[in-house]
Design a protein around this motif. Structure first.
Motif, mmCIF file in Angstrom:
data_model
loop_
_atom_site.group_PDB
_atom_site.id
_atom_site.type_symbol
_atom_site.label_atom_id
_atom_site.label_comp_id
_atom_site.label_asym_id
_atom_site.label_seq_id
_atom_site.Cartn_x
_atom_site.Cartn_y
_atom_site.Cartn_z
ATOM 1 N N TYR A 84 -5.485 -2.232 10.247
ATOM 2 C CA TYR A 84 -6.010 -1.433 9.094
ATOM 3 C C TYR A 84 -6.374 -2.376 8.097
ATOM 4 C CZ TYR A 84 -4.648 2.699 12.036
ATOM 5 O OH TYR A 84 -4.705 3.400 13.078
ATOM 6 N N CYS A 85 -7.055 -1.755 7.197
ATOM 7 C CA CYS A 85 -7.245 -2.293 5.565
ATOM 8 C C CYS A 85 -6.695 -1.388 4.724
ATOM 9 C CB CYS A 85 -8.452 -2.924 5.447
ATOM 10 S SG CYS A 85 -9.140 -4.469 6.194
ATOM 11 N N LEU A 86 -5.770 -1.369 3.595
ATOM 12 C CA LEU A 86 -5.381 -0.435 2.860
ATOM 13 C C LEU A 86 -5.532 -1.082 1.445
ATOM 14 C CD1 LEU A 86 -4.171 2.189 1.915
ATOM 15 C CD2 LEU A 86 -1.852 1.018 2.444
ATOM 16 N N SER A 87 -6.460 -0.372 0.695
ATOM 17 C CA SER A 87 -6.629 -0.873 -0.808
ATOM 18 C C SER A 87 -6.308 0.176 -1.569
ATOM 19 C CB SER A 87 -8.232 -1.406 -0.875
ATOM 20 O OG SER A 87 -8.267 -2.589 -0.030
ATOM 21 N N LEU A 88 -5.810 -0.266 -2.945
ATOM 22 C CA LEU A 88 -5.279 0.567 -4.114
ATOM 23 C C LEU A 88 -6.115 0.169 -5.166
ATOM 24 C CD1 LEU A 88 -3.468 2.738 -5.086
ATOM 25 C CD2 LEU A 88 -1.831 0.729 -5.857
ATOM 26 N N CYS A 89 -6.630 0.880 -5.926
ATOM 27 C CA CYS A 89 -7.402 0.764 -7.139
ATOM 28 C C CYS A 89 -6.712 1.524 -8.416
ATOM 29 C CB CYS A 89 -8.673 1.001 -7.002
ATOM 30 S SG CYS A 89 -9.616 0.937 -8.799
ATOM 31 N N GLY A 90 -5.965 0.903 -9.542
ATOM 32 C CA GLY A 90 -5.332 1.542 -10.403
ATOM 33 C C GLY A 90 -5.355 0.879 -11.786
ATOM 34 N N ILE A 91 -5.002 1.703 -12.894
ATOM 35 C CA ILE A 91 -5.260 0.969 -14.224
ATOM 36 C C ILE A 91 -4.246 0.019 -14.731
ATOM 37 C CG2 ILE A 91 -5.348 1.478 -16.707
ATOM 38 C CD1 ILE A 91 -7.040 4.015 -15.997
ATOM 39 N N GLU A 92 -3.057 0.118 -14.219
ATOM 40 C CA GLU A 92 -1.670 -0.482 -14.477
ATOM 41 C C GLU A 92 -1.795 -1.916 -13.833
ATOM 42 O OE1 GLU A 92 0.432 0.531 -16.418
ATOM 43 O OE2 GLU A 92 0.255 2.443 -16.454
ATOM 44 N N ARG A 93 -1.316 -2.967 -14.552
ATOM 45 C CA ARG A 93 -1.587 -4.305 -14.261
ATOM 46 C C ARG A 93 -0.492 -4.470 -13.188
ATOM 47 N NH1 ARG A 93 -4.860 -7.193 -16.892
ATOM 48 N NH2 ARG A 93 -4.200 -9.031 -16.323
ATOM 49 N N GLU A 94 0.494 -3.921 -12.952
ATOM 50 C CA GLU A 94 1.633 -4.159 -11.932
ATOM 51 C C GLU A 94 1.569 -3.060 -11.073
ATOM 52 O OE1 GLU A 94 5.412 -5.877 -13.445
ATOM 53 O OE2 GLU A 94 4.596 -5.177 -15.369
ATOM 54 N N VAL A 95 1.691 -3.414 -9.623
ATOM 55 C CA VAL A 95 1.445 -2.583 -8.694
ATOM 56 C C VAL A 95 2.617 -2.518 -7.861
ATOM 57 C CG1 VAL A 95 -0.066 -1.811 -6.863
ATOM 58 C CG2 VAL A 95 -0.992 -2.972 -8.815
ATOM 59 N N SER A 96 2.886 -1.446 -7.397
ATOM 60 C CA SER A 96 3.840 -1.022 -6.458
ATOM 61 C C SER A 96 3.840 -2.211 -5.346
ATOM 62 C CB SER A 96 3.724 0.238 -5.811
ATOM 63 O OG SER A 96 4.884 0.594 -4.891
ATOM 64 N N SER A 97 5.319 -2.758 -5.100
ATOM 65 C CA SER A 97 5.634 -3.425 -3.889
ATOM 66 C C SER A 97 5.874 -2.965 -2.715
ATOM 67 C CB SER A 97 6.524 -4.477 -4.422
ATOM 68 O OG SER A 97 7.990 -3.790 -4.515
ATOM 69 N N GLN A 98 5.859 -1.420 -2.548
ATOM 70 C CA GLN A 98 6.630 -0.832 -1.158
ATOM 71 C C GLN A 98 5.652 0.207 -0.986
ATOM 72 O OE1 GLN A 98 10.834 -0.372 -0.778
ATOM 73 N NE2 GLN A 98 10.951 -1.367 -2.897
ATOM 74 N N ILE A 99 5.683 0.568 0.304
ATOM 75 C CA ILE A 99 5.184 1.861 0.818
ATOM 76 C C ILE A 99 6.109 2.520 1.417
ATOM 77 C CG2 ILE A 99 3.285 3.058 2.088
ATOM 78 C CD1 ILE A 99 1.525 0.659 2.129
ATOM 79 N N MET A 100 6.355 3.763 0.913
ATOM 80 C CA MET A 100 7.487 4.745 1.400
ATOM 81 C C MET A 100 6.650 5.523 2.464
ATOM 82 S SD MET A 100 9.115 5.985 -2.094
ATOM 83 C CE MET A 100 7.705 5.899 -3.047
ATOM 84 N N ARG A 101 7.240 5.224 3.801
ATOM 85 C CA ARG A 101 6.929 5.928 5.064
ATOM 86 C C ARG A 101 7.866 7.235 4.999
ATOM 87 N NH1 ARG A 101 5.248 1.614 9.562
ATOM 88 N NH2 ARG A 101 4.570 -0.124 8.300
ATOM 89 N N ILE A 102 7.116 8.297 5.315
ATOM 90 C CA ILE A 102 7.754 9.512 5.339
ATOM 91 C C ILE A 102 7.888 10.381 6.726
ATOM 92 C CG2 ILE A 102 8.032 11.844 4.195
ATOM 93 C CD1 ILE A 102 8.282 9.609 2.263
ATOM 94 N N ASP A 103 9.069 10.301 7.255
ATOM 95 C CA ASP A 103 9.026 11.439 8.354
ATOM 96 C C ASP A 103 9.558 12.514 8.072
ATOM 97 O OD1 ASP A 103 11.010 8.634 9.990
ATOM 98 O OD2 ASP A 103 8.815 8.935 9.893
ATOM 99 N N PHE A 104 8.723 13.471 8.985
ATOM 100 C CA PHE A 104 8.766 14.856 8.807
ATOM 101 C C PHE A 104 9.708 15.665 10.005
ATOM 102 C CE2 PHE A 104 5.153 13.758 6.165
ATOM 103 C CZ PHE A 104 5.398 14.338 5.028
#
Length: 233
Positions: A213-233
């Motif tokens: 997969y390709c996952l891309s994020l666009c935001g205004i802040e210059r520093e970007v999250s280093s983690q993705i939180m995977r949620i189990d339901f």
């Protein structure tokens, strides 16, 4: 529900909201429809009535599970009040939740993802799959993006990186396809960043958490999250 944090990515540090006196992160969440599927009938009741109808209208399909997963991420992030919340749409269709911080959703294949920020944000996920990338890029991509693909050792993967970057940008802008895709150029840069060919406050990050997969994020802040939180339901 159980929260599970994935392995840290290589893309940088946490991103703080620009909110006076409040220290928050730009949050990235993901849900796997394969984990949700066995409990889908009970989990759908957590959603607002409109999304429940949408999920059920899709029948017994992966599309229904992706729609459910997106709704569950909204439930996890914003809480039970999401069932009675008012969703509005901008003039060009970008959804927003009254009284809450900006968010954006995307889903593809086995996953749904949600990005939440204190400022406009866009996220896009695509499964890498065989397509006629030459024909599509010739129609929709900027000439510099087409040249990049022609010289790439992995043109199919590069196509999806460019596509998700462009989608994340127009979703952050809230402009939809009113922003013609060929009028701007975004190229992958370095290990996980990208470069836009116009003056803009936005920064881009690419994530490699989901093989295939390709996952891309666009935001205004210059520093970007280093983690993705995977949620189990």
């Amino acid at each position: 529900m159980e929260d599970k944090v994935c392995h840290p990515l290589t893309c940088g540090r946490f991103l703080h909201f620009r909110q006076t006196g409040v220290s928050l992160l730009i949050e990235l969440y993901a849900a796997d429809i394969r984990q949700i599927a066995p409990k889908a009938e009970s989990l759908v009741r957590l959603l607002d009535d409109e999304r429940q109808e949408r999920v059920r209208s899709l029948g017994n399909s992966n599309g229904a599970l992706r729609c459910l997963a997106a709704g569950l991420l909204l439930y996890h992030v914003f809480g039970p009040r999401i069932r009675d919340a008012h969703f509005s749409r901008g003039t060009l269709g970008k959804p927003a939740l009254s009284g809450e911080t900006p968010f954006n959703l995307s889903h593809a294949g086995d996953y749904a993802v949600l990005a939440r920020s204190g400022e406009p944000v866009g996220v896009d996920l695509e499964r890498i799959r065989p397509i006629d990338w030459r024909r599509i890029s010739a129609r929709y991509f900027h000439p510099e993006e087409q040249s990049f693909l022609q010289s790439s050792s992995y043109p199919l993967e590069s196509f999806f990186w460019i596509w998700t970057l462009k989608e994340s940008y127009i979703k952050a802008e809230g402009g939809g396809l009113s922003i013609p895709l060929g009028t701007f150029c975004i190229l992958p840069q370095g290990k996980n960043a990208a470069c836009l060919n116009r003056k803009s406050p936005y920064e881009f990050r690419r994530y490699f958490d989901f093989p295939g997969y390709c996952l891309s994020l666009c935001g205004i802040e210059r520093e970007v999250s280093s983690q993705i939180m995977r949620i189990d339901f």
